[in-house]
Design an enzyme around this catalytic site. Sequence first.
Site: not given
Ligand code: SAH
Ligand code: SF4
Length: 420
Positions: A127, A140, A147, A151, A154, A218, A271-272, A393
């Site tokens: 996407e 984006c 991935c 996480c 996510c 990622e 992504s802390l 996100c």
């Molecule tokens: N994999 C990379 C980039 C893609 S995610 C990363 O993790 O940084 C882009 C951002 O969306 C990241 O900061 C991720 O942690 C955040 N994200 C993922 N799932 C989310 C959710 N359900 N609600 C809000 N932000 C989310």
């Molecule tokens: Fe992958 Fe980023 Fe989603 Fe974590 S937040 S599962 S690194 S896409």
Amino acid sequence: MFPAPMSDTNLMPIPGHVDPVPVPRDVTPRADGRVDLIGLPRPRIAELFAEAGLDAKAARLRAKQVFHWLYHRGVTDFEAMTDIAKTMRPWLAERFVIGRPDVVEAQVSTDGTRKWLLRTADGHDFEMVFIPDADRGTLCVSSQVGCTLNCRFCHTGTMRLVRNLTAGEVVGQVMLARDSLGEWPKGSMAGLDTDEDSGSYTSDGRLLTNIVMMGMGEPLYNFDNVRDALKLIMDGDGLALSKRRITLSTSGVVPMMERCGEEIGVNLAVSLHAVTKDVRDEIVPINKKYGIEELLQACADYPGASNARRITFEYVMLKDRNDSDADARELVRLIKHYKLPAKVNLIPFNPWPGAPYECSTPERIRRFAEIVFEAGISAPVRTPRGRDILAACGQLKTAAEKRSRAELDRLYAEKEAALG
Ligand code: SAH
Ligand code: SF4
């Protein structure tokens, strides 16, 4: 059902917490023997033209012309390349193609956000999202199908299948967005450098002004392809977008961060999401491999970071998990301790079916933001966009790749065991 997989697509083993091995790959022709030029650097295009029979000088010249048509004009048909001899055009079309990801579905949110479901030539869905704002438009872009990192908050992390996107598939998203938004310069290319038409080739008035590598995947686990694609996007003779308008987001692949700064040089987002080992281990499992201290040290060392180009820390607001006053204070302490030129982006958690978390309350988010802001660190709360079409996100996930809740629980248990 799908065409035979291209041999240059490396499928990654899942589950199992191994860093994918970068696989050097050369150009792989499509089933009909033709080679897709999108994603190849200009010298490589010249090489291919030479291998196909042009002498070295002609190959270089043609490569320069073709590159321009591909990335400056966005043409998808060799016939449109009017400064290339009429007889030459079918010669090119027999050997090469100008690819775009296939569009399976395009959706528009009530807030104007657009989401495209795209498909690779070998049948994998991923996407791309476009977020229009008053003063900018952000695309984006995805770096992988799915991935490997899982996480917990996510949606993308729950996808069954993962494969790296090729450089062509990454840059192809930007090109497709320009196609859809009608943002290629018009007119003929003859005399491009001198006619008035060339003057209109600026980012002024464009819808698509910024790129974030924040779609599926990622990006630092697909370093080479992402770097090659971003180089084409930044190339003044390519898509010509400034590195200041591009942000790459990583969940914390520490060993690749320095190279990201040195070889790509775009803005970094990290992504802390948590400030203690316990919580970050739970929600961003890569933390078990590269912990918070190591990650923040890599941020402090990130080439090119300065007060003018700050690192963005993304922090998803999860009710009762990471949103207390103490968490906010610890976040401030860490940023100051490592002397990081930082801003914090607070992201209200975007729900998806079966997600194990809830979003923090608005009051909690406001208080958290206040604490960070009062310490002198910018801490805007990101407005969720495109939630109604699952474009926000962390909501990206293609339907074909769904995992059941039981499968997910098993996967998390396996990861736990693997990470010790
Ligand atoms: N994999 C990379 C980039 C893609 S995610 C990363 O993790 O940084 C882009 C951002 O969306 C990241 O900061 C991720 O942690 C955040 N994200 C993922 N799932 C989310 C959710 N359900 N609600 C809000 N932000 C989310
Ligand atoms: Fe992958 Fe980023 Fe989603 Fe974590 S937040 S599962 S690194 S896409």
